[in-house]
Write a protein that holds these residues in place. Structure first.
Motif, PDB file in Angstrom:
ATOM      1  N   TYR A   1       0.830  -1.199   0.000  1.00  0.00           N
ATOM      2  CA  TYR A   1       0.000   0.000   0.000  1.00  0.00           C
ATOM      3  C   TYR A   1       0.868   1.254   0.000  1.00  0.00           C
TER       4      TYR A   1
ATOM      5  N   TYR B   1      -8.024   3.244  -6.163  1.00  0.00           N
ATOM      6  CA  TYR B   1      -8.150   2.602  -4.859  1.00  0.00           C
ATOM      7  C   TYR B   1      -7.470   3.449  -3.785  1.00  0.00           C
TER       8      TYR B   1
ATOM      9  N   LYS C   1      -9.376   6.769  -3.026  1.00  0.00           N
ATOM     10  CA  LYS C   1     -10.571   6.522  -2.216  1.00  0.00           C
ATOM     11  C   LYS C   1     -10.198   6.191  -0.775  1.00  0.00           C
ATOM     12  N   ASN C   2      -9.203   5.352  -0.613  1.00  0.00           N
ATOM     13  CA  ASN C   2      -8.819   4.925   0.722  1.00  0.00           C
ATOM     14  C   ASN C   2      -8.292   6.095   1.547  1.00  0.00           C
TER      15      ASN C   2
ATOM     16  N   ASN D   1      -9.925   7.715   4.990  1.00  0.00           N
ATOM     17  CA  ASN D   1      -9.128   7.797   6.213  1.00  0.00           C
ATOM     18  C   ASN D   1      -8.810   9.230   6.646  1.00  0.00           C
TER      19      ASN D   1
ATOM     20  N   SER E   1     -19.049   3.185  -2.422  1.00  0.00           N
ATOM     21  CA  SER E   1     -18.016   3.158  -3.453  1.00  0.00           C
ATOM     22  C   SER E   1     -18.642   2.577  -4.701  1.00  0.00           C
TER      23      SER E   1
ATOM     24  N   PHE F   1     -15.423   2.144   9.542  1.00  0.00           N
ATOM     25  CA  PHE F   1     -14.001   2.158   9.192  1.00  0.00           C
ATOM     26  C   PHE F   1     -13.149   2.375  10.436  1.00  0.00           C
TER      27      PHE F   1
ATOM     28  N   LYS G   1      -5.763   0.393   8.175  1.00  0.00           N
ATOM     29  CA  LYS G   1      -6.399   1.473   7.416  1.00  0.00           C
ATOM     30  C   LYS G   1      -6.206   1.323   5.913  1.00  0.00           C
ATOM     31  N   GLU G   2      -5.166   0.600   5.495  1.00  0.00           N
ATOM     32  CA  GLU G   2      -4.930   0.430   4.059  1.00  0.00           C
ATOM     33  C   GLU G   2      -5.988  -0.427   3.382  1.00  0.00           C
TER      34      GLU G   2
ATOM     35  N   ASN H   1      -9.434  -0.236   4.191  1.00  0.00           N
ATOM     36  CA  ASN H   1     -10.783   0.300   4.370  1.00  0.00           C
ATOM     37  C   ASN H   1     -11.566   0.377   3.062  1.00  0.00           C
ATOM     38  N   GLN H   2     -10.930   0.797   1.987  1.00  0.00           N
ATOM     39  CA  GLN H   2     -11.627   0.886   0.704  1.00  0.00           C
ATOM     40  C   GLN H   2     -12.026  -0.490   0.188  1.00  0.00           C
TER      41      GLN H   2
END
Length: 297
Positions: free
Chosen positions: A63, A74, A77-78, A82, A101, A262, A267-268, A270-271
């Motif tokens: 990521y 991706y 969005k992620n 965050n 999404s 979320f 956290k990488e 979440n999307q």
């Protein structure tokens, strides 16, 4: 943890991006299939990830590589989920926002859609994209959302500013390296969606819920499976704009994912979890799978 290198091949970056797709995440969770992960580790990163590390460590690494060198949809969005939501304040009471999404509007798909009190549609353009279909996309978005935004890299602002001005939509810039989002132009607020377009967006149960709740009925007299779309559409079109907007947002919130879903952990991903419309059980199983030590045997 392995360091992000200064340069990666285009093939490597595309392969890393594949690991964050819905199909790969689902395969990992449901089948405990690490074959793609192992293949890419052997191909690109065997010296750094041969032993002593977990598959979760590898996801952290890929990521960071993508955020630094690729910046695909991706990642944008992620990072927005965050960091950008709180930075921009697009909806009041951020914790109560429900998010989509890839929100389908007829023959186009909004990259992100937010619902809380009013609706927000976002079209993302990365450095890998062009504005070829943007006019057509914005035309559809403006029939559904109260406000619409184009989200673009800082160095692409000049390309998209004229579109924002012509269509009276907002313009957001982002910088993935600094994890920052900035409001360059505010969007014009539209009071209500187009009733005909609303009927194409809503599921059958959703437009029925709107009509039944407003008119205080359980069904429409004379309704059949063949004429119900037209009958419900006619009644929905007669709703006062403010009521239509409020009911539309209310039913879509039930289908969307609440922002409170979320987490700061992993956290990488979440999307990916948003795109899969996943639940807590799926997420916790994914986390457990990623704790497994890398095994290239």
């Amino acid at each position: 943890m392995a360091y992000v290198r200064l340069k990666y091949s285009r093939d490597a970056l595309r392969d890393y991006a594949q690991l964050l797709t819905r199909s790969e995440i689902t395969k990992l969770v449901n089948e405990e299939d690490y074959s793609t992960l192992n293949y890419f580790i052997r191909t690109y990163d065997s010296s750094a990830f041969s032993s002593g590390k977990s598959y979760g460590d590898y996801y952290y690494y890929i990521y960071d590589v993508l955020r630094t060198h690729y910046g695909n949809e991706y990642v944008v969005k992620n990072e927005f989920i965050n960091y950008g939501l709180l930075q921009l304040g697009l909806c009041s009471d951020c914790p109560a926002i429900h998010i989509f999404s890839e929100f389908r509007i007829g023959d186009v798909i909004a990259d992100l859609a937010l619902f809380n009190g009013h609706s927000v549609g976002i079209e993302i353009k990365t450095e890998l994209d062009s504005p070829t279909r943007l006019c057509y996309q914005l035309d559809r978005y403006l029939k559904v959302f109260n406000s619409v935004y184009i989200m673009v890299p800082e160095n692409c602002l000049s390309t998209y500013r004229s579109f924002a001005m012509e269509y009276q939509v907002g313009l957001i810039s982002y910088n993935l390296q600094t994890r920052s989002f900035a409001m360059e132009m505010e969007a014009y607020q539209r009071p209500a969606p187009n009733p005909r377009q609303v009927m194409e967006v809503l599921h059958t149960s959703e437009y029925k819920e709107i009509v039944h709740s407003y008119y205080g009925i359980d069904t429409i007299e004379g309704r059949t499976d063949f004429n119900q779309f037209a009958l419900y559409g006619e009644m929905l079109s007669k709703l006062p704009p403010n009521d239509l907007n409020s009911l539309f947002v209310s039913v879509l919130k039930k289908r969307g994912i609440p922002v409170t879903f979320f987490k700061k952990k992993r956290k990488e991903l979440n999307q990916a979890l948003l795109a899969l419309h996943s639940d807590d059980v799926f997420r916790e199983k994914l986390y457990r799978q990623l704790l497994q030590p890398i095994s290239l045997q």
